[in-house]
Write an enzyme that holds these catalytic residues in place. Structure first.
Site, PDB file in Angstrom:
ATOM      1  CE  LYS A 191     -36.435 -26.127   4.865  1.00  0.00           C
ATOM      2  NZ  LYS A 191     -35.985 -27.293   5.647  1.00  0.00           N
ATOM      3  CB  THR A 192     -31.697 -26.634  -0.559  1.00  0.00           C
ATOM      4  OG1 THR A 192     -31.744 -25.817   0.614  1.00  0.00           O
ATOM      5  CG2 THR A 192     -30.747 -26.007  -1.560  1.00  0.00           C
ATOM      6  NE  ARG A 197     -28.908 -31.209   5.232  1.00  0.00           N
ATOM      7  CZ  ARG A 197     -29.395 -30.002   5.534  1.00  0.00           C
ATOM      8  NH1 ARG A 197     -29.328 -29.552   6.762  1.00  0.00           N
ATOM      9  NH2 ARG A 197     -29.959 -29.268   4.588  1.00  0.00           N
ATOM     10  CB  THR A 250     -36.260 -24.402  10.173  1.00  0.00           C
ATOM     11  OG1 THR A 250     -35.576 -23.244  10.684  1.00  0.00           O
ATOM     12  CG2 THR A 250     -35.371 -25.086   9.148  1.00  0.00           C
ATOM     13  CG  ASP A 262     -31.940 -22.169   3.289  1.00  0.00           C
ATOM     14  OD1 ASP A 262     -33.083 -22.435   3.723  1.00  0.00           O
ATOM     15  OD2 ASP A 262     -30.943 -22.862   3.534  1.00  0.00           O
TER      16      ASP A 262
END
Length: 341
Positions: A67-68, A220, A161, A112
């Protein structure tokens, strides 16, 4: 290989610094999430051709799915400035006002964990998103007055999330909503091969696929495991990460063929052995395994549910027959009688 050998190995800090460059910078480099990416490319191209700011974007999905990274890509594709913050860092309305008043035209502003915004800050954000203006109160009491400050047209990208914790008025102000899904092993394999090239770490196709299947569908985690495989191969004096290295290293890291870590298996074991397979409440379960409830719900549970090891019901968490089978625990006939599988 002994632990002392690992600790005494000679590592190059400059090599590890390359990890910062693993994130893709453009949509063409962003692997996976094809439908999401195809739609977004249309919206970006249209905004760019009209020389307008992109509509506000709402990104939903578990941690580590990009997302980032995608927010940064949007700024690069639009050729505009990129500013980043997180909701917990915005303590008072003046914190948000300080950022908004310094934004340039068409800037991509990324928040975020947007579900953690405080109500007063969220209300300020409504007007900024919709009218591109900022309401600011000057003075106190009867002499107080509202000053409306114009803002440049910007694009807010909010990531969460926990979409269910974001208020309806805030969600309704986003023009583009994108939901991230866990990646398929083939997609993760491509990401691993790309990252290995950036890290100057050789890895075979079979080794990359074996690593991908244990990465919980999350880039990740895949990149984190790749760096650990590189460490094990380096200390063994090998110039390539092989399937044998991957399998041996995963055993050392206590990660199984499903990508479950020790705490994943402990969560399932606690549900089965201490609570008869469930149902058990999230708070009780978090205390039993010694984890914060947010970590349990945001990191561990989504993957366990996705893989079919865990069910979340109104009465609590329940271990499925697959969990019993995977942990090699015999299921007693009286367990979970009230909930059919």
């Amino acid at each position: 290989m002994k632990a002392d050998d690992i600790l005494s190995a000679d590592y190059d800090p400059e090599t590890d610094a390359r990890e910062l460059g693993l994130r893709p910078q453009h949509l063409s480099e962003f692997l996976g999430q094809e439908r999401l990416k195809d739609n977004l490319s249309v919206f970006v191209r249209a905004a760019r051709e009209r020389s307008e700011s992109l509509d506000h974007v709402f990104l939903i999905g578990p941690p580590g799915l990009g997302k980032t990274t995608l927010a940064g890509i949007l700024a690069n594709e639009l050729g505009v400035e990129f500013k980043v913050t997180s909701a917990p860092a915005l303590d008072k309305p003046k914190d948000l006002a300080g950022i908004l008043t310094t934004l340039g035209e068409r800037t991509v502003f990324f928040i975020d964990e947007i579900h953690r915004l405080k109500p007063a800050i969220e209300e300020m954000l409504y007007i900024a998103m919709e009218d591109y203006e900022l309401d600011w109160i000057i003075g106190q009491g009867p002499s107080a007055r509202t000053l409306r400050i114009p803002l440049p047209k910007f694009t807010l990208v909010g990531a969460t999330t926990k979409a269910g914790m974001v208020s309806s008025p805030l969600i309704s102000r986003f023009g583009i909503t994108l939901r991230f899904n866990y990646y398929e092993p083939a997609e993760i394999r491509r990401i691993i091969l790309r990252s290995a090239g950036l890290l100057d770490a050789k890895i075979g196709e079979e080794a990359a696929l074996a690593l991908a299947t244990c990465s919980r569908g999350t880039p990740r985690i895949a990149n984190r495991l790749l760096r650990r495989m590189r460490d094990f191969a380096q200390v063994r004096g090998l110039d390539e990460i092989t399937r044998d290295i991957v399998e041996e290293s995963l055993v050392r890291l206590e990660i199984d063929s499903y990508g479950l870590e020790r705490y994943d298996r402990e969560i399932l074991s606690v549900i089965i052995e201490k609570f008869g397979g469930g149902p058990v409440g999230a708070e009780t379960l978090a205390i039993s395994v010694g984890e914060a409830i947010d970590t349990l719900e945001d990191y561990y549970e989504p993957y366990l549910i996705q893989m079919g090891f865990l069910q979340r019901t109104p009465r609590g968490r329940i271990a499925t027959p697959l969990a019993y089978e995977h942990l090699k625990i015999e299921r007693r006939p009286d367990e979970n009688q009230r909930l059919p599988f």
